[in-house]
Design a protein around this motif. Structure first.
Motif, PDB file in Angstrom:
ATOM      1  N   MET A   1       0.822  -1.192   0.000  1.00 14.08           N
ATOM      2  CA  MET A   1       0.000   0.000   0.000  1.00 14.08           C
ATOM      3  C   MET A   1       0.863   1.251   0.000  1.00 14.08           C
ATOM      4  SD  MET A   1      -3.233   0.724   0.084  1.00 14.08           S
ATOM      5  CE  MET A   1      -4.431   1.850   0.672  1.00 14.08           C
ATOM      6  N   GLY A   2       1.990   1.228   0.620  1.00 15.38           N
ATOM      7  CA  GLY A   2       2.859   2.386   0.650  1.00 15.38           C
ATOM      8  C   GLY A   2       3.364   2.756  -0.738  1.00 15.38           C
ATOM      9  N   GLU A   3       3.671   1.744  -1.548  1.00 16.54           N
ATOM     10  CA  GLU A   3       4.156   1.991  -2.910  1.00 16.54           C
ATOM     11  C   GLU A   3       3.068   2.658  -3.752  1.00 16.54           C
ATOM     12  OE1 GLU A   3       6.624   2.095  -6.210  1.00 16.54           O
ATOM     13  OE2 GLU A   3       7.114   1.696  -4.110  1.00 16.54           O
ATOM     14  N   ALA A   4       1.848   2.203  -3.622  1.00 15.26           N
ATOM     15  CA  ALA A   4       0.744   2.790  -4.389  1.00 15.26           C
ATOM     16  C   ALA A   4       0.513   4.246  -3.990  1.00 15.26           C
ATOM     17  CB  ALA A   4      -0.528   1.986  -4.188  1.00 15.26           C
ATOM     18  N   LYS A   5       0.596   4.542  -2.715  1.00 19.26           N
ATOM     19  CA  LYS A   5       0.412   5.924  -2.267  1.00 19.26           C
ATOM     20  C   LYS A   5       1.535   6.820  -2.773  1.00 19.26           C
ATOM     21  CE  LYS A   5      -2.215   5.111   1.943  1.00 19.26           C
ATOM     22  NZ  LYS A   5      -2.211   5.194   3.408  1.00 19.26           N
ATOM     23  N   ARG A   6       2.759   6.301  -2.765  1.00 20.13           N
ATOM     24  CA  ARG A   6       3.891   7.071  -3.250  1.00 20.13           C
ATOM     25  C   ARG A   6       3.734   7.356  -4.741  1.00 20.13           C
ATOM     26  NH1 ARG A   6       7.957   6.568  -6.283  1.00 20.13           N
ATOM     27  NH2 ARG A   6       7.649   4.366  -6.634  1.00 20.13           N
ATOM     28  N   ARG A   7       3.332   6.333  -5.497  1.00 18.61           N
ATOM     29  CA  ARG A   7       3.150   6.498  -6.930  1.00 18.61           C
ATOM     30  C   ARG A   7       2.021   7.485  -7.226  1.00 18.61           C
ATOM     31  NH1 ARG A   7       1.109   1.672  -8.649  1.00 18.61           N
ATOM     32  NH2 ARG A   7       2.906   0.684  -7.706  1.00 18.61           N
ATOM     33  N   LYS A   8       0.931   7.406  -6.448  1.00 17.15           N
ATOM     34  CA  LYS A   8      -0.197   8.308  -6.643  1.00 17.15           C
ATOM     35  C   LYS A   8       0.199   9.755  -6.344  1.00 17.15           C
ATOM     36  CE  LYS A   8      -5.041   8.957  -5.497  1.00 17.15           C
ATOM     37  NZ  LYS A   8      -6.180   8.480  -4.740  1.00 17.15           N
ATOM     38  N   SER A   9       0.968   9.953  -5.292  1.00 17.36           N
ATOM     39  CA  SER A   9       1.382  11.317  -4.967  1.00 17.36           C
ATOM     40  C   SER A   9       2.385  11.856  -5.994  1.00 17.36           C
ATOM     41  CB  SER A   9       1.983  11.367  -3.563  1.00 17.36           C
ATOM     42  OG  SER A   9       3.193  10.646  -3.514  1.00 17.36           O
ATOM     43  N   LYS A  10       3.197  10.970  -6.562  1.00 16.87           N
ATOM     44  CA  LYS A  10       4.175  11.393  -7.562  1.00 16.87           C
ATOM     45  C   LYS A  10       3.489  11.756  -8.884  1.00 16.87           C
ATOM     46  CE  LYS A  10       8.199   9.834 -10.155  1.00 16.87           C
ATOM     47  NZ  LYS A  10       9.009   8.680 -10.526  1.00 16.87           N
ATOM     48  N   LEU A  11       2.550  10.917  -9.339  1.00 19.35           N
ATOM     49  CA  LEU A  11       1.889  11.156 -10.619  1.00 19.35           C
ATOM     50  C   LEU A  11       0.803  12.218 -10.521  1.00 19.35           C
ATOM     51  CD1 LEU A  11       1.585   7.517 -11.967  1.00 19.35           C
ATOM     52  CD2 LEU A  11       3.189   9.277 -12.679  1.00 19.35           C
ATOM     53  N   GLY A  12       0.190  12.339  -9.381  1.00 17.04           N
ATOM     54  CA  GLY A  12      -0.835  13.353  -9.184  1.00 17.04           C
ATOM     55  C   GLY A  12      -2.058  13.107 -10.040  1.00 17.04           C
ATOM     56  N   GLU A  13      -2.355  14.039 -10.942  1.00 16.68           N
ATOM     57  CA  GLU A  13      -3.561  13.967 -11.767  1.00 16.68           C
ATOM     58  C   GLU A  13      -3.479  12.873 -12.832  1.00 16.68           C
ATOM     59  OE1 GLU A  13      -5.491  17.207 -14.465  1.00 16.68           O
ATOM     60  OE2 GLU A  13      -5.317  17.967 -12.408  1.00 16.68           O
ATOM     61  N   LYS A  14      -2.284  12.467 -13.210  1.00 15.35           N
ATOM     62  CA  LYS A  14      -2.104  11.457 -14.252  1.00 15.35           C
ATOM     63  C   LYS A  14      -2.233  10.021 -13.718  1.00 15.35           C
ATOM     64  CE  LYS A  14       0.915  14.216 -17.171  1.00 15.35           C
ATOM     65  NZ  LYS A  14       2.219  14.269 -17.835  1.00 15.35           N
ATOM     66  N   GLY A  16      -3.505   6.566 -12.859  1.00 18.23           N
ATOM     67  CA  GLY A  16      -4.569   5.712 -13.362  1.00 18.23           C
ATOM     68  C   GLY A  16      -4.911   5.936 -14.826  1.00 18.23           C
ATOM     69  N   GLN A  17      -4.299   6.897 -15.476  1.00  9.12           N
ATOM     70  CA  GLN A  17      -4.561   7.140 -16.887  1.00  9.12           C
ATOM     71  C   GLN A  17      -3.607   6.325 -17.740  1.00  9.12           C
ATOM     72  OE1 GLN A  17      -4.244  11.331 -17.539  1.00  9.12           O
ATOM     73  NE2 GLN A  17      -6.136  11.807 -16.451  1.00  9.12           N
ATOM     74  N   ASP A  18      -4.047   6.055 -18.971  1.00  9.42           N
ATOM     75  CA  ASP A  18      -3.194   5.316 -19.891  1.00  9.42           C
ATOM     76  C   ASP A  18      -1.946   6.119 -20.230  1.00  9.42           C
ATOM     77  OD1 ASP A  18      -4.720   3.059 -20.074  1.00  9.42           O
ATOM     78  OD2 ASP A  18      -5.760   3.662 -21.901  1.00  9.42           O
ATOM     79  N   GLU A  19      -0.868   5.392 -20.424  1.00  2.54           N
ATOM     80  CA  GLU A  19       0.408   6.017 -20.762  1.00  2.54           C
ATOM     81  C   GLU A  19       0.504   6.184 -22.274  1.00  2.54           C
ATOM     82  OE1 GLU A  19       5.072   4.926 -20.011  1.00  2.54           O
ATOM     83  OE2 GLU A  19       3.555   4.006 -18.764  1.00  2.54           O
ATOM     84  N   ARG A  20       1.037   7.302 -22.722  1.00  3.69           N
ATOM     85  CA  ARG A  20       1.213   7.540 -24.151  1.00  3.69           C
ATOM     86  C   ARG A  20       2.440   6.804 -24.664  1.00  3.69           C
ATOM     87  NH1 ARG A  20      -0.076  13.768 -25.676  1.00  3.69           N
ATOM     88  NH2 ARG A  20      -2.275  13.720 -25.134  1.00  3.69           N
ATOM     89  N   ILE A  21       2.425   6.508 -25.964  1.00  8.97           N
ATOM     90  CA  ILE A  21       3.573   5.846 -26.582  1.00  8.97           C
ATOM     91  C   ILE A  21       4.781   6.774 -26.522  1.00  8.97           C
ATOM     92  CG2 ILE A  21       4.475   4.941 -28.747  1.00  8.97           C
ATOM     93  CD1 ILE A  21       1.659   4.149 -29.479  1.00  8.97           C
ATOM     94  N   LEU A  22       4.603   7.966 -27.032  1.00 11.44           N
ATOM     95  CA  LEU A  22       5.607   9.027 -26.974  1.00 11.44           C
ATOM     96  C   LEU A  22       4.910  10.278 -26.462  1.00 11.44           C
ATOM     97  CD1 LEU A  22       7.298   8.448 -30.453  1.00 11.44           C
ATOM     98  CD2 LEU A  22       8.276   7.906 -28.236  1.00 11.44           C
ATOM     99  N   PRO A  23       5.619  11.137 -25.775  1.00 11.46           N
ATOM    100  CA  PRO A  23       4.963  12.324 -25.212  1.00 11.46           C
ATOM    101  C   PRO A  23       4.292  13.226 -26.253  1.00 11.46           C
ATOM    102  CG  PRO A  23       7.185  12.089 -24.330  1.00 11.46           C
ATOM    103  CD  PRO A  23       7.020  11.050 -25.393  1.00 11.46           C
ATOM    104  N   TRP A  24       4.818  13.266 -27.465  1.00  6.65           N
ATOM    105  CA  TRP A  24       4.275  14.143 -28.492  1.00  6.65           C
ATOM    106  C   TRP A  24       3.280  13.454 -29.415  1.00  6.65           C
ATOM    107  CZ3 TRP A  24       6.005  12.235 -33.166  1.00  6.65           C
ATOM    108  CH2 TRP A  24       7.141  11.438 -33.115  1.00  6.65           C
ATOM    109  N   VAL A  25       3.001  12.149 -29.205  1.00  9.06           N
ATOM    110  CA  VAL A  25       2.023  11.405 -30.011  1.00  9.06           C
ATOM    111  C   VAL A  25       0.775  11.191 -29.162  1.00  9.06           C
ATOM    112  CG1 VAL A  25       1.578   9.252 -31.245  1.00  9.06           C
ATOM    113  CG2 VAL A  25       3.845  10.247 -31.294  1.00  9.06           C
ATOM    114  N   PRO A  26      -0.400  11.654 -29.617  1.00 12.96           N
ATOM    115  CA  PRO A  26      -1.614  11.534 -28.799  1.00 12.96           C
ATOM    116  C   PRO A  26      -2.280  10.159 -28.891  1.00 12.96           C
ATOM    117  CG  PRO A  26      -2.129  12.696 -30.798  1.00 12.96           C
ATOM    118  CD  PRO A  26      -0.639  12.431 -30.821  1.00 12.96           C
TER     119      PRO A  26
END
Length: 70
Positions: A1-14, A16-26
């Motif tokens: 549970m600690g790892e999930a909380k750390r990851r959630k605080s690090k990613l913030g609003e992002k 649980g969202q899908d990850e993009r292939i490349l940052p500039w490709v939608p």
């Protein structure tokens, strides 16, 4: 549970969202996987159609007198 909380605080609003292939490709990774599966299925359908067309022209056609050049 600690790892999930750390990851959630690090990613913030992002979180649980899908990850993009490349940052500039939608396009997300799940969309790219769906595209690959659909195009693969379409390719196999096309191959099957070509086989049916070939069998029709090569064997069934001459039996009915179509294209008597064999």
């Amino acid at each position: 549970m600690g790892e999930a909380k750390r990851r959630k605080s690090k990613l913030g609003e992002k979180y649980g969202q899908d990850e993009r292939i490349l940052p500039w490709v939608p396009i997300t990774k799940s969309q790219s996987e769906l595209f690959v599966s659909l195009t693969t299925r379409g390719a196999w359908i096309g191959i099957g159609g070509m086989v049916v067309l070939w069998v029709t022209i090569r064997f069934i056609g001459p039996a009915f007198g179509w294209w008597n050049v064999v």
